[in-house]
Design a protein around this motif. Sequence first.
Motif, PDB file in Angstrom:
ATOM      1  N   ASP A 337      36.081  36.491  25.246  1.00  3.80           N
ATOM      2  CA  ASP A 337      35.917  36.924  23.862  1.00  3.80           C
ATOM      3  C   ASP A 337      36.292  35.789  22.937  1.00  3.80           C
ATOM      4  OD1 ASP A 337      35.236  38.666  21.814  1.00  3.80           O
ATOM      5  OD2 ASP A 337      36.472  40.310  22.598  1.00  3.80           O
ATOM      6  N   GLU A 338      35.899  35.911  21.675  1.00  2.73           N
ATOM      7  CA  GLU A 338      36.218  34.919  20.663  1.00  2.73           C
ATOM      8  C   GLU A 338      36.449  35.617  19.328  1.00  2.73           C
ATOM      9  OE1 GLU A 338      34.262  31.026  18.359  1.00  2.73           O
ATOM     10  OE2 GLU A 338      33.323  31.856  20.170  1.00  2.73           O
ATOM     11  N   PHE A 339      37.592  35.290  18.689  1.00  2.02           N
ATOM     12  CA  PHE A 339      37.937  35.892  17.402  1.00  2.02           C
ATOM     13  C   PHE A 339      38.055  34.798  16.340  1.00  2.02           C
ATOM     14  CE2 PHE A 339      40.713  38.731  20.298  1.00  2.02           C
ATOM     15  CZ  PHE A 339      39.620  39.511  20.655  1.00  2.02           C
ATOM     16  N   PRO A 340      37.107  34.657  15.431  1.00  2.00           N
ATOM     17  CA  PRO A 340      37.246  33.689  14.335  1.00  2.00           C
ATOM     18  C   PRO A 340      38.430  34.066  13.436  1.00  2.00           C
ATOM     19  CG  PRO A 340      34.967  34.436  14.565  1.00  2.00           C
ATOM     20  CD  PRO A 340      35.809  35.355  15.395  1.00  2.00           C
ATOM     21  N   VAL A 341      39.270  33.085  13.130  1.00  2.00           N
ATOM     22  CA  VAL A 341      40.475  33.371  12.344  1.00  2.00           C
ATOM     23  C   VAL A 341      40.647  32.407  11.180  1.00  2.00           C
ATOM     24  CG1 VAL A 341      42.991  33.603  12.397  1.00  2.00           C
ATOM     25  CG2 VAL A 341      41.639  34.320  14.379  1.00  2.00           C
ATOM     26  N   ILE A 342      40.614  31.100  11.441  1.00  2.00           N
ATOM     27  CA  ILE A 342      40.906  30.111  10.406  1.00  2.00           C
ATOM     28  C   ILE A 342      39.775  29.094  10.345  1.00  2.00           C
ATOM     29  CG2 ILE A 342      43.403  30.405  10.663  1.00  2.00           C
ATOM     30  CD1 ILE A 342      43.469  27.847  12.310  1.00  2.00           C
ATOM     31  N   LYS A 343      39.883  28.172   9.391  1.00  2.00           N
ATOM     32  CA  LYS A 343      38.883  27.108   9.289  1.00  2.00           C
ATOM     33  C   LYS A 343      39.105  26.082  10.403  1.00  2.00           C
ATOM     34  CE  LYS A 343      38.037  27.449   4.306  1.00  2.00           C
ATOM     35  NZ  LYS A 343      38.045  26.727   3.000  1.00  2.00           N
TER      36      LYS A 343
END
Length: 405
Positions: A337-343
Amino acid sequence: MLHHRRTRLAVTAFLAGIALMASACGNASGTADSTAEASSTSSSSADAHGRVAVSYEGGISVLDGATLEVVKSFDSEEFTRLNAAGDGRHVFVTTTAGFQLLDMAEPKLTDLVFDATAPGHVVRHAGNTVLFDDGTGTATIVKSEDLATVNGSLPQTRTYTADAAHHGVSIVLEDGTLLTTLGDKSSRPGAVALEAHEDHWHSVAQSKECPGIHGEGAAADEAVVFGCEDGALLYHHGKFEKFTAPDTYGRMGNAFVSETSPIVVGDYKNDPDAEGYLLNSVALIDTEKHSYNVVELPDTVNYTFRDVARGPGDLAYILSTNGSIHVLDPKDGKIVDEFPVIKAWEGPTDWQDAHPAIMVNGDTAYITEPAAHTVHSVDLTTGKITVSKKMDVVPNEIAVTVGAH
């Protein structure tokens, strides 16, 4: 005036505490340097969110774990390291004086300091917290529960001093065995297991097959793994076992563990001349199957020693330079899985430089984003950001306590 403590008790005092140590509860380990712990604190106001300590240049802030609001800030040194103390209430702040206690409940940066000329690793396991002084080779052992009730003075400690000062680490097992590194200022070849006798420490096992030994982690069934420059070293059931890396130089410096999983996730570097601190592979060590494998991660997954933690499902959560948390299944090394969080961010020039870090407490990950002066909390069961708070400072290191107030 700061109150300092370095007490060398007789080995008989150590023996008197072995029974208690054997029955004490350990913390649920997350990573080598940063652990969100399941504490046995007796605080009636224990909060599942706990509190979060964030260091920055010249100070430390204590944040509410649920809202990320600043509860209180304290002046400190230009660069400090933070480690949960193991009692669910305190954090050790590494300063030039030693290991200083930060009370997250008050909150208060106390004047209580465990002396150390070069304070290094802090290890929490089996109801004990062990502080290692690189400047003297001394391991200071304190019962974690005693830290929770300090009131103006430090608790009693037990110590062991290595033959020579070195950058080392120590851990006490449930049966009282002390595992500690061997080394001096020029080399660190391995580790030794020690039992306490009436007037001396007795070596029960030793290995010098781990050049550049660094870091440790206790997996399920107290299988303890240390990192080496050519693989890893396992201590289990009274014996050491060496795992050899597939590369001539295959350095593992940190072990990211869960005490309910037999698999250790290690950071991995195979080029001693590589510049910077970004890594793109992990070592997977199955302490039950006695296997050691290196997994090359996708090109989008690059991380430092601050960017890996164990969390829900005993999975590994890797905060990458592309700004996402990549969820790795240690059983097969696949990203699930992959969770976008920050730049997106770049790796640090020096390891002390502020760069994104991850700390896991239960199902919650706390993420620092120095470039945005922001701290985030993420629900790892959904991948959603629950709270984001901008700070007036640049966050650097982070530590979490459970039941701090």
